[in-house]
Design a protein around this motif. Sequence first.
Motif, PDB file in Angstrom:
ATOM      1  N   LYS A 236       7.551 -10.318   3.683  1.00 15.47           N
ATOM      2  CA  LYS A 236       8.013 -10.508   2.302  1.00 15.47           C
ATOM      3  C   LYS A 236       7.042 -11.363   1.504  1.00 15.47           C
ATOM      4  O   LYS A 236       6.770 -11.099   0.330  1.00 15.47           O
ATOM      5  N   LEU A 237       6.515 -12.405   2.164  1.00 15.83           N
ATOM      6  CA  LEU A 237       5.561 -13.273   1.481  1.00 15.83           C
ATOM      7  C   LEU A 237       4.279 -12.521   1.138  1.00 15.83           C
ATOM      8  O   LEU A 237       3.734 -12.661   0.037  1.00 15.83           O
ATOM      9  N   ALA A 238       3.819 -11.715   2.109  1.00 19.95           N
ATOM     10  CA  ALA A 238       2.616 -10.927   1.852  1.00 19.95           C
ATOM     11  C   ALA A 238       2.861  -9.922   0.731  1.00 19.95           C
ATOM     12  O   ALA A 238       2.012  -9.746  -0.163  1.00 19.95           O
ATOM     13  N   GLN A 239       4.037  -9.270   0.771  1.00 18.20           N
ATOM     14  CA  GLN A 239       4.376  -8.322  -0.276  1.00 18.20           C
ATOM     15  C   GLN A 239       4.535  -9.023  -1.615  1.00 18.20           C
ATOM     16  O   GLN A 239       4.106  -8.510  -2.656  1.00 18.20           O
ATOM     17  N   PHE A 240       5.134 -10.222  -1.573  1.00 17.16           N
ATOM     18  CA  PHE A 240       5.318 -10.985  -2.812  1.00 17.16           C
ATOM     19  C   PHE A 240       3.962 -11.366  -3.411  1.00 17.16           C
ATOM     20  O   PHE A 240       3.754 -11.270  -4.629  1.00 17.16           O
ATOM     21  N   SER A 241       3.028 -11.797  -2.542  1.00 18.92           N
ATOM     22  CA  SER A 241       1.696 -12.153  -3.034  1.00 18.92           C
ATOM     23  C   SER A 241       1.010 -10.944  -3.663  1.00 18.92           C
ATOM     24  O   SER A 241       0.368 -11.055  -4.722  1.00 18.92           O
ATOM     25  N   GLU A 242       1.174  -9.794  -3.009  1.00 19.22           N
ATOM     26  CA  GLU A 242       0.575  -8.572  -3.552  1.00 19.22           C
ATOM     27  C   GLU A 242       1.223  -8.182  -4.872  1.00 19.22           C
ATOM     28  O   GLU A 242       0.533  -7.816  -5.844  1.00 19.22           O
ATOM     29  N   ASP A 243       2.564  -8.279  -4.904  1.00 20.41           N
ATOM     30  CA  ASP A 243       3.284  -7.909  -6.131  1.00 20.41           C
ATOM     31  C   ASP A 243       2.948  -8.847  -7.283  1.00 20.41           C
ATOM     32  O   ASP A 243       2.735  -8.394  -8.425  1.00 20.41           O
ATOM     33  N   ILE A 244       2.930 -10.146  -7.008  1.00 17.12           N
ATOM     34  CA  ILE A 244       2.653 -11.092  -8.088  1.00 17.12           C
ATOM     35  C   ILE A 244       1.224 -10.940  -8.590  1.00 17.12           C
ATOM     36  O   ILE A 244       0.946 -11.070  -9.796  1.00 17.12           O
ATOM     37  N   ALA A 245       0.302 -10.631  -7.649  1.00 17.58           N
ATOM     38  CA  ALA A 245      -1.076 -10.390  -8.079  1.00 17.58           C
ATOM     39  C   ALA A 245      -1.143  -9.171  -8.986  1.00 17.58           C
ATOM     40  O   ALA A 245      -1.856  -9.171 -10.006  1.00 17.58           O
ATOM     41  N   HIS A 246      -0.373  -8.126  -8.622  1.00 15.41           N
ATOM     42  CA  HIS A 246      -0.350  -6.916  -9.439  1.00 15.41           C
ATOM     43  C   HIS A 246       0.283  -7.193 -10.803  1.00 15.41           C
ATOM     44  O   HIS A 246      -0.229  -6.737 -11.842  1.00 15.41           O
TER      45      HIS A 246
END
Length: 458
Positions: A236-246
């Motif tokens: 979730k953290l990795a996905q969150f980092s990717e999503d927030i970067a996007h």
Amino acid sequence: MKIMNRLSLASRLSIAFSLISCVVFISIGGLSYQSFREMVYTQQDKALTARIKRMEVFLTDAHTIHILGKYPKLYENMVGHEDSIFIVKESNKDLIRLNPLNIKIPRLNYSPQIQYCNNTTHHPTTRFAFKSIQFGNQDYQLIAGQQWYGANQILSQYFWKVAFYSGLGIVLSSLLGFMVGHYLFRSMRILIAETSKINVKKLNHRIEVESTNLEVQQLSHAMNQMLDKIQDDYQKLAQFSEDIAHELRTPLNNLMGQTQIMLSHARTTDELENLLYSHLEEYERLTKLIESMLFIARSEHREYGLDKKSVNLKQLIKNITDYFDCLIDEREMSLVIHVMDDFNIVANEIWIQRAIANLMSNAVLHGKEGGEITLEVKQNDADCMIRIVTHNVFIDEKHLSHLFDRFYQVDESRHKRTQTGGLGLAIVKSIMQLHGGSVEVENQTEGVAFKLILPRVC
């Protein structure tokens, strides 16, 4: 204590077992020796008592007493022990006196009952039994004695046997405890080795330990559950980092692209002013995005202190629907509300209002023009439910379980950049968690239905 802290749990268990064995064996050996000692002393007293009673029988026959007095060696042969003492007195005159070792006789207080005493108070060497009897008109005093040497020798031999076998038992039990401890903790060592293999690159690795130890099985199961949670949170953290970067990249690219175009050649004041307004919209969107992210992060860690109070739900819903009246009229939609007048809940008014408003915003924006929205409140013994239904609108079942994930979008074409950026439903979920409630979504006959479930009303 420092040395104990450096030892393994198996070693500590072995030492503890050894100490317990020492206490048990020493206690049993001590009690056994004490019991045997009392038994030996009791048997010696019984032997002395038997001698006194035999002499009482002889005293019934005056002729026998006369013979024994004249020939004391007869009784000495009968007794058969060089360390035995036997004395018969008649009015303080010795009729029979057998004392081969010339043991000093202490001062005795005679009575008709048999009494016992030692020759000295400290470190006695001889035990005496004595009494006085009367036959005819004569008083007799009977004294029987036996040295402690034989009994003490038996006790000494028994003591060393008990000490030897107790020591042997302690050593064997300590070795057995050491072996058993290391055997039982073998699976624990395997568990440690398996755990050491886990790192960030191997979060999918799970602990598989075959053990008959129930505690090890429970621990490995608990650790696997923990690893599942860690892996899930890490993903979730990795996905969150990717999503927030996007999510941050899009407005930043817009800002950079617009600025580069404007700087390509000279611009008028109106063009520059329009650029600043466009930039301001992006800044506002970024601010809302960051605020939403902070709220979700803090709510997950329970950093918000909720100021709960009794809230009239009908008035709260009226304030929310009044805000959406213009947008509902613009889309020619109808809103049906079912809520009791005096229906109250205990909650934080601002956050509950925000949760309902987010769901209403979704219903209005994604509902069909000319469609219908139903908002109703129900209650039971356990909780109350706020249900919002968007009629004739359905969501694919594969999306339902992800709707409350951060930045999740069912249809990118519906993504309103000026809205919450995919965080609206995630915020609703966080608000309900703060209130000890939950949020659900399902497709029903009339359309997609969102449910806010709160603890029962006050």
